[in-house]
Scaffold this active site. Sequence first.
Site, PDB file in Angstrom:
ATOM      1  N   ARG A  36       0.841  -1.191   0.000  1.00  0.00           N
ATOM      2  CA  ARG A  36       0.000   0.000   0.000  1.00  0.00           C
ATOM      3  C   ARG A  36       0.881   1.247   0.000  1.00  0.00           C
ATOM      4  O   ARG A  36       2.038   1.216   0.420  1.00  0.00           O
ATOM      5  CB  ARG A  36      -0.899   0.021   1.242  1.00  0.00           C
ATOM      6  N   LYS A  78      -1.907  -2.880   7.983  1.00  0.00           N
ATOM      7  CA  LYS A  78      -3.040  -2.429   8.789  1.00  0.00           C
ATOM      8  C   LYS A  78      -3.039  -3.133  10.141  1.00  0.00           C
ATOM      9  O   LYS A  78      -2.672  -4.292  10.256  1.00  0.00           O
ATOM     10  CB  LYS A  78      -4.355  -2.717   8.050  1.00  0.00           C
ATOM     11  N   HIS A 123      -2.952   2.657  -5.693  1.00  0.00           N
ATOM     12  CA  HIS A 123      -3.827   1.505  -5.453  1.00  0.00           C
ATOM     13  C   HIS A 123      -4.023   0.679  -6.720  1.00  0.00           C
ATOM     14  O   HIS A 123      -4.153  -0.559  -6.648  1.00  0.00           O
ATOM     15  CB  HIS A 123      -5.184   1.951  -4.911  1.00  0.00           C
ATOM     16  N   ARG A 127      -1.302  -1.746  -6.976  1.00  0.00           N
ATOM     17  CA  ARG A 127      -1.566  -2.872  -6.078  1.00  0.00           C
ATOM     18  C   ARG A 127      -2.549  -3.838  -6.747  1.00  0.00           C
ATOM     19  O   ARG A 127      -2.378  -5.060  -6.702  1.00  0.00           O
ATOM     20  CB  ARG A 127      -2.125  -2.331  -4.761  1.00  0.00           C
ATOM     21  N   HIS A 166      -3.888  -9.077   3.426  1.00  0.00           N
ATOM     22  CA  HIS A 166      -5.320  -9.068   3.705  1.00  0.00           C
ATOM     23  C   HIS A 166      -5.638  -9.960   4.903  1.00  0.00           C
ATOM     24  O   HIS A 166      -4.998 -10.993   5.102  1.00  0.00           O
ATOM     25  CB  HIS A 166      -6.110  -9.574   2.492  1.00  0.00           C
ATOM     26  N   TYR A 195     -10.096  -9.078  -6.654  1.00  0.00           N
ATOM     27  CA  TYR A 195      -9.153  -8.983  -7.757  1.00  0.00           C
ATOM     28  C   TYR A 195      -9.316 -10.105  -8.777  1.00  0.00           C
ATOM     29  O   TYR A 195      -8.656 -10.103  -9.807  1.00  0.00           O
ATOM     30  CB  TYR A 195      -7.713  -9.025  -7.221  1.00  0.00           C
TER      31      TYR A 195
END
Length: 296
Positions: free
Chosen positions: A146, A170, A240, A243, A266, A275
Site C-alpha cells: 500500500r 493495517k 492503489h 496494487r 489481507h 481482484y
Amino acid sequence: MSVSSFVTYLSLEKKYAENTVVAYHADLQEFALFCSENFKQAVIDKVDYTVVRSWIVELVNLKHSNRTINRKISSLKAYYKFLQKIGEIEISPLLKHKSLKTPKKIEIPFSEDEMNKILFEIPFPENFEGVRDKLIVELLYATGIRRVELVNLRLSNLDVDQGLIKVLGKRNKERVLPLLGSLKKLFALYLQERRGVEGSEKIDFVFLSKKGDKIYETLVYRVVNHYLGLVSSKVKKSPHILRHTFATHLLNKGADLNSVKELLGHASLASTQVYTHNSIAELKKVHLLSHPRNKK
C-alpha cells in the site's frame, strides 16, 4: 463519555489508523448533532432504528452517495457493537439494518505491456529524484504494498542483500516480502543516491524528498499518476491501481489465491477475491483461444 471511550478503543485496542479513527469520530458527531436537532436526543446511545432511518433519509436528501451513507452507518454499527461489548446496551438498533445498494466498483488494472513500457522504455531522470521515482513505481508494482506502507518503510526493515523487506500493514500487522533481482539493484542504486541528500543519515525512513524529509502520500500519488499517464489514458492512475495490477498479474499467471492474500496483507480471502474478476476474464480468453471445440 462512551464516544470518547470508543475512540480510545479504536486507537489503542483495534489499532486503527489515525485517519480511520478521525472518520469514525466525525460520523458519530454528525449523527449526534442530527439527533439533538431533530429528536431532542443528544445521547446517541439511547436511539432506536427509526432515528437512524430518519438520518439515512436526510443523507439521501443531501445527495450523499449510497457508498458514503453505508460508510457512515458502518461507523454507527461499530459504535453500537462496542456498547454491547462493554455492557451499555443489549441489542444494537442496527441489528436488522440492510446496507444500501451500491454499483460494483470495477477497477481496470494496467496491462503487462503498459507496465513494461513504464519500467523499460520510459526514461526517468538520472538523479536522486529520478531513481527514487522509478523505485517507487517498481516497488508498488512488484510487491503490491500500500502507499502508506511504502511511505513508512524504514531502513531497518530493508535487507537488500537477502532481498527482503518487512512491511507494517493495517492494525500493525507485519509481513515479510521478497524483492525481485531488478528491485535489489534499484534499491542499491537508490541508497547510493540517498546518501547524497543532506540530512539523510539522520532519518530511518527509506524514501525521502529532495530536501531530506520523509516523503508524504500525496507525493507518491503524483509520481505514480505522472508515469502511468505517460503510457495510458485510463482514468484511474493511482498507487492503489498498481496494487490491483500486482494482484491481477499474479493471479493471471496461476498464483494461488491464498498466497496473493498473504502478499497483500489481507485479513481474509474475501478482500483478495475482488481482484479475481480480471483473472476470470483472462481465463475465458485463454479458453476460447485454446479449446478445440472453439475451432469448429
